[in-house]
Design an enzyme around this catalytic site. Structure first.
Site, short mmCIF file in Angstrom:
data_model
loop_
_atom_site.label_atom_id
_atom_site.label_comp_id
_atom_site.label_asym_id
_atom_site.label_seq_id
_atom_site.Cartn_x
_atom_site.Cartn_y
_atom_site.Cartn_z
N ARG A 59 0.72 -1.00 0.03
CA ARG A 59 0.08 0.06 -0.06
C ARG A 59 0.72 1.24 -0.07
O ARG A 59 0.47 2.22 -0.39
CB ARG A 59 -1.00 0.04 1.08
N LYS A 209 -4.51 7.96 -19.46
CA LYS A 209 -4.64 8.55 -21.00
C LYS A 209 -3.35 8.26 -21.63
O LYS A 209 -2.86 7.17 -22.04
CB LYS A 209 -4.73 10.02 -20.60
C1 LIG Z 1 -9.15 11.49 -17.32
C2 LIG Z 1 -8.64 12.61 -16.63
C3 LIG Z 1 -8.51 13.00 -15.39
C4 LIG Z 1 -8.94 11.91 -14.41
O1 LIG Z 1 -8.10 10.57 -14.47
P1 LIG Z 1 -8.83 9.15 -14.38
O2 LIG Z 1 -7.54 8.32 -14.34
O3 LIG Z 1 -9.90 8.86 -15.20
O4 LIG Z 1 -9.18 9.26 -12.54
C5 LIG Z 1 -7.89 13.95 -14.95
N1 LIG Z 1 -7.52 14.97 -15.69
C6 LIG Z 1 -7.82 15.10 -16.83
C7 LIG Z 1 -7.14 16.19 -17.73
C8 LIG Z 1 -8.29 13.85 -17.49
O5 LIG Z 1 -8.40 14.05 -18.88
#
Ligand SMILES: *Cc1c(COP(=O)(O)O)cnc(C)c1O
Length: 393
Positions: A59, A209
C-alpha cells in the site's frame, strides 16, 4: 545513468530500469507481493523508519510501481514522484493533503469534470474557500491570486475546447503570495510540456490516458518538490488509493513508446486540424497548433508539440452530430482519450454530461462540438474517414 544527458525518448525507456532485476530479467518483474520479508530485524527497522531504502508493504511502496514513478519523475524533471490508483485519486489526494479548513484555492472554470466536482461539491464542505476564474482571463486570474491563496490549480490545454493558460505568468503571481502551484499535465504529457520548468511546484497526470496509451490500465501520478510530494504520499499511504503492480507494469510498458506515440499524434492532429478547418461542413476547430487558436502564442512558448487532442464543431446542430459520429469507422465512440486508437465523442455525453445546455454554452461548448482524440493510425486513413463522414451531412 545520467538522465540529464539523455533525450526524453531514451529516458522513457531506461528510467527505473538501469539496475539488474531478479535473475537478470531485462523487463521489470510484476511483483504482486503484498509484503516484504527481512531476516535481520535491524535492517527491517531501518527500512521501516526510512533510514534505508527498501519495501515494507505494497500500500505504501512497491518495486514495480516504483519503476513507473521513476519514469515520470525523470521525464518531468522532478525531485520526487508518487503514484495513485487513478488520475482522480492523484488530484483528490493532492488537494485534500495540501488544503484544509480556512485555506483558499484559485482554479479555472474549465478544469476536468472530476476536479470541478471536488472544487464545487467536496472541498467547500471542508471549509476550503474555492474561487474558479475565467480560464483564459489572465488579468482576473492574477487579481484573484494576488488577493492571497494557498494553492493555484491549473490545467492546460483544457477539456474540451483546448484553452491554454500561461503557466509561467500564473506561477509568478502565485510565488508572490506564497501559494503552491499544481498543474494537470494530462493532455500535454511530459513530452510536450514540463510545468515544473515553467515554475509549477507539482504536476499531476491521469496515467490512464497518454502515459499508458492503450486504454487498458488506470493510474495517476504526482511529481515535483520532494517536501510537497512527501506530504501527499503520507496522506495517500493512509487514504489507501495506491497503484497496483499490474497496472503499473502496463503503464510503464506503454511509456516506453510515449515519445514515438506523441510525436506521431502531434503531427497527425495538426494535419487533421488543418483539414477540418478548411472543410465547409465544419464550423470551428479547437487545436492549439492552429495559428487561429486563441492560445496559440502561449502554447508555442510553453509546449514543444501541441498534442493529440482537439475538438471541432459542425455547421449544424446536435442532430448532425448524431448523424455524423456513427458514420466514422476509425473511431471508438467512447469517453476517455490518449490511446493508440482514435476515440471521439460529444462533450454532451462525455466530459460535460452533468451540465445543462445553457451551462455548456456559458463555457463556450457548442452542442455541435465533437472531441477527437487522435490515435496512431495512418493519418491519411483518418482524414479519409472524416472526409467520408462529413460528406454525408
Ligand atoms: C481523465 C482525466 C483525469 C482523471 O483521470 P482518471 O484516471 O480517469 O481518474 C484528470 N484530468 C484530466 C485532464 C483527464 O483527462
Amino acid at each position: 545513468m545520467d538522465f540529464s544527458k539523455q533525450k526524453k525518448g531514451t529516458t522513457a525507456i531506461w528510467a527505473g530500469e538501469t539496475e539488474r532485476f531478479f535473475q537478470g530479467a531485462t523487463t521489470p518483474p510484476i511483483i504482486n507481493s503484498v509484503t516484504y520479508a527481512y531476516d535481520d530485524l535491524d535492517e527491517w527497522y531501518d527500512v521501516a523508519t526510512g533510514k534505508a531504502s527498501g519495501f515494507i508493504y505494497s500500500r505504501n511502496t512497491n518495486p514495480t510501481v516504483h519503476v513507473f514513478e521513476e519514469k515520470v519523475r525523470i521525464l518531468e524533471g522532478a525531485e520526487a514522484a508518487t503514484s495513485f490508483s487513478t488520475g482522480m485519486a492523484a488530484i483528490s489526494n493532492t488537494l485534500f493533503a495540501l488544503l484544509g479548513p480556512g485555506k483558499r484555492v484559485v482554479s479555472l472554470k474549465d478544469t476536468y469534470g472530476g476536479a470541478s466536482r471536488l472544487f464545487l461539491d467536496f472541498l467547500p464542505s471542508y471549509n476550503v474557500n474555492v474561487t474558479l476564474s475565467d480560464t483564459t482571463d489572465h488579468d482576473q486570474l492574477e487579481a484573484e491570486i494576488a488577493k492571497g491563496c494557498d494553492l493555484v490549480y491549473l490545467e492546460t490545454p483544457t477539456n474540451p475546447t483546448l484553452k491554454i493558460v500561461d503557466i509561467k505568468r500564473l506561477a509568478t503571481a502565485a510565488k508572490n503570495v506564497g501559494a503552491v502551484v499544481v498543474v494537470d499535465n494530462t493532455f500535454a504529457t511530459p513530452i510536450n510540456q514540463n510545468p515544473l520548468q515553467l515554475g509549477a511546484d507539482l504536476v499531476v497526470h491521469s496515467a490512464t490516458k497518454f502515459l499508458c496509451g492503450h486504454s487498458d490500465a488506470m493510474g495517476g501520478v504526482l511529481a515535483g518538490k520532494a517536501e510537497l510530494v512527501e506530504k501527499v504520499f503520507r496522506f495517500r499511504e493512509i487514504n489507501g488509493a495506491s497503484l497496483q503492480a499490474d497496472p503499473a507494469y502496463m503503464i510503464a510498458r506503454g511509456m516506453k513508446t510515449l515519445e514515438l506515440r506523441i510525436e506521431r499524434q502531434n503531427a497527425s492532429a495538426l494535419k487533421i486540424a488543418q483539414f477540418l478547418k478548411a472543410h465547409p461542413n465544419v464550423n470551428d476547430v479547437f487545436y492549439p497548433g492552429l495559428e487561429t487558436h486563441l492560445g496559440h502564442d502561449i502554447a508555442k512558448s510553453q509546449m514543444s508539440g501541441f498534442g493529440g487532442m482537439m475538438s471541432f464543431s459542425l455547421n449544424g446542430t446536435y442532430d448532425d452530430v448524431k448523424k455524423f459520429l456513427p458514420k466514422l469507422q476509425l473511431v471508438h465512440l467512447a469517453a476517455s482519450l490518449g490511446s493508440v486508437s482514435t476515440l471521439a465523442g460529444p462533450p454532451r455525453t462525455t466530459s460535460h454530461v452533468e451540465l445543462t445546455e445553457a451551462q455548456r454554452a456559458q463555457l463556450g461548448i457548442p452542442e455541435s462540438l465533437i472531441r477527437y482524440s487522435v490515435g496512431i493510425e495512418n493519418v491519411e486513413d483518418l482524414i479519409t474517414d472524416l472526409d467520408n463522414a462529413l460528406r454525408g451531412l
